[in-house]
Design a protein around this motif. Structure first.
Motif, PDB file in Angstrom:
ATOM      1  N   ALA A   3       0.819  -1.213   0.000  1.00  0.00           N
ATOM      2  CA  ALA A   3       0.000   0.000   0.000  1.00  0.00           C
ATOM      3  C   ALA A   3       0.851   1.262   0.000  1.00  0.00           C
ATOM      4  CB  ALA A   3      -0.931  -0.005   1.213  1.00  0.00           C
ATOM      5  N   GLY A   4       2.169   1.106   0.026  1.00  0.00           N
ATOM      6  CA  GLY A   4       3.062   2.253  -0.065  1.00  0.00           C
ATOM      7  C   GLY A   4       3.595   2.779   1.245  1.00  0.00           C
ATOM      8  N   TYR A   5       3.423   1.996   2.327  1.00  0.00           N
ATOM      9  CA  TYR A   5       3.870   2.445   3.640  1.00  0.00           C
ATOM     10  C   TYR A   5       5.176   1.780   4.078  1.00  0.00           C
ATOM     11  CZ  TYR A   5      -0.870   4.310   4.357  1.00  0.00           C
ATOM     12  OH  TYR A   5      -2.035   5.009   4.253  1.00  0.00           O
ATOM     13  N   ALA A   6       5.954   2.501   4.854  1.00  0.00           N
ATOM     14  CA  ALA A   6       7.012   1.873   5.637  1.00  0.00           C
ATOM     15  C   ALA A   6       6.362   1.259   6.870  1.00  0.00           C
ATOM     16  CB  ALA A   6       8.054   2.902   6.057  1.00  0.00           C
ATOM     17  N   VAL A   7       6.991   0.228   7.421  1.00  0.00           N
ATOM     18  CA  VAL A   7       6.455  -0.459   8.598  1.00  0.00           C
ATOM     19  C   VAL A   7       7.382  -0.191   9.777  1.00  0.00           C
ATOM     20  CG1 VAL A   7       5.910  -2.700   9.624  1.00  0.00           C
ATOM     21  CG2 VAL A   7       5.311  -2.237   7.239  1.00  0.00           C
ATOM     22  N   VAL A   8       6.808   0.341  10.855  1.00  0.00           N
ATOM     23  CA  VAL A   8       7.580   0.673  12.051  1.00  0.00           C
ATOM     24  C   VAL A   8       7.098  -0.184  13.207  1.00  0.00           C
ATOM     25  CG1 VAL A   8       8.268   2.506  13.641  1.00  0.00           C
ATOM     26  CG2 VAL A   8       7.775   3.054  11.242  1.00  0.00           C
ATOM     27  N   THR A   9       8.020  -0.864  13.869  1.00  0.00           N
ATOM     28  CA  THR A   9       7.680  -1.664  15.050  1.00  0.00           C
ATOM     29  C   THR A   9       8.669  -1.346  16.172  1.00  0.00           C
ATOM     30  OG1 THR A   9       9.101  -3.625  14.798  1.00  0.00           O
ATOM     31  CG2 THR A   9       7.119  -3.526  13.418  1.00  0.00           C
ATOM     32  N   GLY A  10       8.463  -2.003  17.311  1.00  0.00           N
ATOM     33  CA  GLY A  10       9.407  -1.887  18.408  1.00  0.00           C
ATOM     34  C   GLY A  10      10.681  -2.663  18.189  1.00  0.00           C
ATOM     35  N   GLY A  11      10.767  -3.365  17.067  1.00  0.00           N
ATOM     36  CA  GLY A  11      12.006  -4.020  16.668  1.00  0.00           C
ATOM     37  C   GLY A  11      12.311  -5.328  17.369  1.00  0.00           C
ATOM     38  N   GLY A  12      11.446  -5.761  18.269  1.00  0.00           N
ATOM     39  CA  GLY A  12      11.712  -6.970  19.032  1.00  0.00           C
ATOM     40  C   GLY A  12      11.200  -8.226  18.352  1.00  0.00           C
TER      41      GLY A  12
ATOM     42  N   GLU B 169      16.224  -0.092  25.454  1.00  0.00           N
ATOM     43  CA  GLU B 169      17.105  -0.735  26.431  1.00  0.00           C
ATOM     44  C   GLU B 169      16.258  -1.321  27.560  1.00  0.00           C
ATOM     45  OE1 GLU B 169      20.840   0.443  29.375  1.00  0.00           O
ATOM     46  OE2 GLU B 169      19.698   1.994  28.351  1.00  0.00           O
ATOM     47  N   LEU B 170      16.405  -2.622  27.800  1.00  0.00           N
ATOM     48  CA  LEU B 170      15.636  -3.313  28.831  1.00  0.00           C
ATOM     49  C   LEU B 170      16.578  -4.078  29.759  1.00  0.00           C
ATOM     50  CD1 LEU B 170      12.765  -4.742  26.584  1.00  0.00           C
ATOM     51  CD2 LEU B 170      12.594  -2.828  28.185  1.00  0.00           C
ATOM     52  N   PRO B 171      16.099  -4.444  30.964  1.00  0.00           N
ATOM     53  CA  PRO B 171      16.952  -5.206  31.883  1.00  0.00           C
ATOM     54  C   PRO B 171      17.382  -6.547  31.296  1.00  0.00           C
ATOM     55  CG  PRO B 171      15.051  -4.333  33.035  1.00  0.00           C
ATOM     56  CD  PRO B 171      14.821  -4.087  31.575  1.00  0.00           C
ATOM     57  N   PHE B 172      16.530  -7.133  30.474  1.00  0.00           N
ATOM     58  CA  PHE B 172      16.874  -8.384  29.807  1.00  0.00           C
ATOM     59  C   PHE B 172      17.174  -8.075  28.355  1.00  0.00           C
ATOM     60  CE2 PHE B 172      12.402  -7.654  30.516  1.00  0.00           C
ATOM     61  CZ  PHE B 172      11.864  -7.622  29.236  1.00  0.00           C
TER      62      PHE B 172
ATOM     63  N   VAL C 257      14.740  -6.250  10.576  1.00  0.00           N
ATOM     64  CA  VAL C 257      14.821  -4.795  10.630  1.00  0.00           C
ATOM     65  C   VAL C 257      15.922  -4.317   9.686  1.00  0.00           C
ATOM     66  CG1 VAL C 257      15.468  -2.833  12.081  1.00  0.00           C
ATOM     67  CG2 VAL C 257      13.917  -4.585  12.970  1.00  0.00           C
ATOM     68  N   ASP C 258      15.552  -3.433   8.759  1.00  0.00           N
ATOM     69  CA  ASP C 258      16.530  -2.863   7.827  1.00  0.00           C
ATOM     70  C   ASP C 258      17.038  -1.506   8.285  1.00  0.00           C
ATOM     71  OD1 ASP C 258      16.151  -5.034   5.991  1.00  0.00           O
ATOM     72  OD2 ASP C 258      14.286  -4.088   5.354  1.00  0.00           O
ATOM     73  N   LEU C 259      16.226  -0.807   9.070  1.00  0.00           N
ATOM     74  CA  LEU C 259      16.595   0.500   9.607  1.00  0.00           C
ATOM     75  C   LEU C 259      16.251   0.478  11.095  1.00  0.00           C
ATOM     76  CD1 LEU C 259      17.500   3.453   9.231  1.00  0.00           C
ATOM     77  CD2 LEU C 259      15.131   4.012   8.644  1.00  0.00           C
ATOM     78  N   GLY C 260      17.271   0.475  11.928  1.00  0.00           N
ATOM     79  CA  GLY C 260      17.020   0.287  13.351  1.00  0.00           C
ATOM     80  C   GLY C 260      17.634   1.368  14.218  1.00  0.00           C
ATOM     81  N   LEU C 261      16.928   1.683  15.305  1.00  0.00           N
ATOM     82  CA  LEU C 261      17.417   2.606  16.323  1.00  0.00           C
ATOM     83  C   LEU C 261      17.149   2.001  17.689  1.00  0.00           C
ATOM     84  CD1 LEU C 261      16.011   6.004  14.987  1.00  0.00           C
ATOM     85  CD2 LEU C 261      18.425   5.525  15.356  1.00  0.00           C
ATOM     86  N   ASN C 262      18.095   2.137  18.598  1.00  0.00           N
ATOM     87  CA  ASN C 262      17.901   1.693  19.972  1.00  0.00           C
ATOM     88  C   ASN C 262      17.858   2.908  20.883  1.00  0.00           C
ATOM     89  OD1 ASN C 262      17.584  -1.123  20.682  1.00  0.00           O
ATOM     90  ND2 ASN C 262      19.530  -1.465  19.616  1.00  0.00           N
ATOM     91  N   PHE C 263      16.873   2.942  21.771  1.00  0.00           N
ATOM     92  CA  PHE C 263      16.686   4.086  22.661  1.00  0.00           C
ATOM     93  C   PHE C 263      16.909   3.693  24.115  1.00  0.00           C
ATOM     94  CE2 PHE C 263      14.217   4.987  18.879  1.00  0.00           C
ATOM     95  CZ  PHE C 263      14.524   6.314  18.623  1.00  0.00           C
ATOM     96  N   ARG C 264      17.346   4.661  24.907  1.00  0.00           N
ATOM     97  CA  ARG C 264      17.422   4.478  26.352  1.00  0.00           C
ATOM     98  C   ARG C 264      16.082   4.808  27.010  1.00  0.00           C
ATOM     99  NH1 ARG C 264      22.691   6.791  25.658  1.00  0.00           N
ATOM    100  NH2 ARG C 264      24.352   5.580  26.642  1.00  0.00           N
ATOM    101  N   TYR C 265      15.372   5.768  26.436  1.00  0.00           N
ATOM    102  CA  TYR C 265      14.211   6.348  27.107  1.00  0.00           C
ATOM    103  C   TYR C 265      12.923   6.031  26.344  1.00  0.00           C
ATOM    104  CZ  TYR C 265      17.930   8.920  29.399  1.00  0.00           C
ATOM    105  OH  TYR C 265      19.072   9.247  30.089  1.00  0.00           O
ATOM    106  N   PHE C 266      11.945   5.492  27.074  1.00  0.00           N
ATOM    107  CA  PHE C 266      10.674   5.126  26.470  1.00  0.00           C
ATOM    108  C   PHE C 266       9.989   6.331  25.832  1.00  0.00           C
ATOM    109  CE2 PHE C 266      10.408   1.013  28.824  1.00  0.00           C
ATOM    110  CZ  PHE C 266       9.941   0.229  27.772  1.00  0.00           C
TER     111      PHE C 266
END
Length: 263
Positions: free
Chosen positions: A103-112, A136-139, A147-156
């Protein structure tokens, strides 16, 4: 207040300015900011202070905005990290990811893993843009292999901003507390007009019907929300219907179907 205090005013105390901050009395320190910066003998405790955290938060916003600014039309897909590979819910996520790309969209998830992985897999296999915004999680979790384009965050809260800012809608697969958190934050932002009204689709009628019924029969019935608020939520078991909801919402908002945009 004594007579002397009335006549002479407050007692003079030591005073120091540190940028925009005024220090007096016992708050005055004997060192300067530059001195502390250049002191190689100091410990690393400053890395964990709130002012330094502000810089980290700023850097995460800058990195996120810079990475996603040219993403184009996108849909965020949420769901449980515990969804088993090969389950009906997982396969539904794959179909959704594929259909969104078509449909022409990029797909964004939490990457997990789980439902997030399934949507990324569908997008990746369809040759679209598959985005993962990890946290970033305790586990240890990490970004899934699709994932082709990924970012990891410290803060929710920084991560949540990226989900909302760069999405034209949410599709919510069955999930737990994290999924519910994202769902209700999205609904609150739409309800309060903090973001442009966009569709929130709950995929999995059997799973979500109990929640929607509770909202209708308890929350709305007791006046804690209005009946119109329920219109923010769409339930479906059909991938085609979910795509139609997104298409109709785009048309109402005057947005051309991204699949029809010329290269």
């Amino acid at each position: 207040m004594t007579k002397d205090e009335q006549s002479t005013g407050p007692r003079k105390t030591a005073e120091k300015r540190r940028g925009p901050v005024l220090l007096r009395g016992e708050q005055v320190d004997s060192s300067t900011t530059d001195q502390r910066l250049l002191d190689s003998a100091q410990n690393a405790d400053w890395l964990h202070t709130d002012p330094w955290r502000v810089m980290r938060i700023q850097s995460e916003f800058v990195e996120g905005f810079g990475t996603l600014a040219e993403l184009g039309p996108a849909i965020s897909v949420f769901g449980s990290a515990r969804t088993p590979v090969g389950s009906a819910e997982y396969e539904a996520g794959v179909r959704i990811g594929r259909a969104l790309v078509e449909a022409g969209y990029a797909v964004v998830t939490g990457g997990g893993p789980g439902a997030m992985e399934s949507a990324n897999k569908g997008a990746h296999e369809a040759g679209g843009t598959s985005v993962g915004l990890g946290i970033e999680l305790p586990f240890e979790q990490g970004l899934n292999q699709y994932v082709d384009l990924g970012l990891n965050f410290r803060y929710f809260f920084v991560r949540k901003t990226m989900f909302v800012k760069y999405s034209q809608g949410f599709i919510v697969l069955p999930g737990g507390f994290g999924t519910l958190d994202e769902l209700f934050e999205a609904l609150t932002l739409v309800q309060t007009h903090k973001v442009t009204r966009f569709p929130v689709i709950l995929f999995g009628v059997d799973y979500w019907s109990g929640l929607v019924d509770w909202v209708k029969r308890t929350v709305i019935a007791e006046g804690k929300a209005s009946a119109a608020d329920l219109e923010l939520i769409q339930l479906t078991d059909s991938v085609d219907e979910a795509m139609k909801i997104l298409e109709d919402a785009a048309r109402r908002n005057g947005v051309q179907n991204p699949a029809h945009n010329p290269e």
